[in-house]
Scaffold this active site. Structure first.
Site, PDB file in Angstrom:
ATOM      1  CE1 TYR A  40      -5.742   1.396  -2.992  1.00 44.98           C
ATOM      2  CE2 TYR A  40      -4.325   1.856  -4.880  1.00 44.98           C
ATOM      3  CZ  TYR A  40      -5.587   1.657  -4.344  1.00 44.98           C
ATOM      4  OH  TYR A  40      -6.690   1.716  -5.175  1.00 44.98           O
ATOM      5  CB  SER A  97      -3.186  -4.096  -0.676  1.00 43.07           C
ATOM      6  OG  SER A  97      -3.638  -2.956  -1.387  1.00 43.07           O
TER       7      SER A  97
END
Ligand code: NAD
Length: 252
Positions: free
Chosen positions: A155, A158
């Site tokens: 996460y 990203s």
């Protein structure tokens, strides 16, 4: 005063949480809306709710990490409203686990939605925005992309990628009067963070200088500002909306 009258606005992941609050806010400011989400029931229900409030709203059910579906979304907006003025790349997922246990599927799926989905929708939207010589793209990053977070290597990567993407897009598109900015929320009370155990949620809230979790509306207000002409000289900016989490002694 922020006025979005006549502007079309697409919000991905718009059926709930931050995306839905953003649609409510943009609708209240006069925008014509597209609710884009992969959950069919929630997407249609959200569009109906917006229409009941008197806001034009188109429901688009699709997975923005898939090329044709991202393209279809942007085309649907242009077909319905005759322009693509505001794109909010909000759809996002988590697949949290420590790096040593992370399966490749957990890595790939998070990158596909949070980063590749943002790329696909933006690339499709700027085709129209370049012709219009105007547009505003707002990408949802995260405090995890700015700071990193344990259990969120996928996460965080990203969302850090979204920051780099935002800045490079801003440089490429500035000459066409297309602005590209990102918002990096801190801890926001939505279904995404619901699964966090109550004790941990409390300790996160206590570590925030403003001593509360953010609400989806806190992010929606920031999106509205970046979408509007009130921010017409702002591009390539990463707006941290985190209750003071970056102040010395603050943060999660
Ligand atoms: P949420 O989980 O409540 O809502 C996300 C929505 O995105 C859901 O309706 C889901 O169906 C949709 N979605 C997921 N994958 C999709 C796909 N491939 N195609 C289309 N739709 C898809 O999340 P939220 O808390 O409202 O977060 C919104 C954004 O803000 C995300 O990008 C998230 O990473 C970011 N963010 C959230 C927080 C937080 O604390 N909640 C903090 C920082 C950043």
């Amino acid at each position: 005063m922020i006025d979005l009258k006549g502007k079309s606005a697409i919000v991905t992941g718009g059926a709930r949480g931050i995306g839905k609050a953003t649609l409510m806010k943009l609708g209240s400011l006069g925008a014509k809306l597209v609710v884009a989400d992969m959950n069919p029931e929630a997407t249609n229900a959200c569009a109906e709710e917006l229409k009941k409030l008197g806001y034009p709203a188109l429901a688009y059910v699709g997975d923005i990490s898939k090329d044709e579906q991202a393209l279809g979304l942007i085309e649907a907006c242009n077909k319905e409203y005759g322009s693509v003025d505001i794109l909010v790349n909000n759809a996002g997922i988590t697949r949290d686990t420590l790096l040593m246990r992370m399966k490749k599927e957990q890595w790939d799926s998070v990158i596909a939605v949070n980063l590749t989905g943002t790329y696909l929708c933006t690339q499709a939207a700027i085709k129209y925005m370049m012709k219009q010589r105007s547009g505003s793209v707002i990408n949802l990053s995260s405090i995890a992309g700015e700071n990193g977070n344990i259990g969120q290597t996928n996460y965080s990567a990203s969302k850090a990628g979204v920051i780099g993407f935002t800045k490079a897009c801003a440089l490429e598109l500035a000459s066409r009067n297309i602005r590209v900015n990102a918002i990096a929320p801190g801890f926001i009370a939505t279904e995404m963070t619901d699964a966090i155990p109550e004790k941990i949620k409390k300790s996160i809230s206590n570590s925030i200088p403003l001593k509360r979790p953010g609400q989806p509306e806190d992010i929606a207000n920031a999106v509205a500002f970046l979408a509007s002409d009130a921010s017409s000289f702002i591009t390539g900016h990463i707006l941290s909306v985190n209750g003071g989490g970056f102040l010395p002694g603050g943060g999660e």
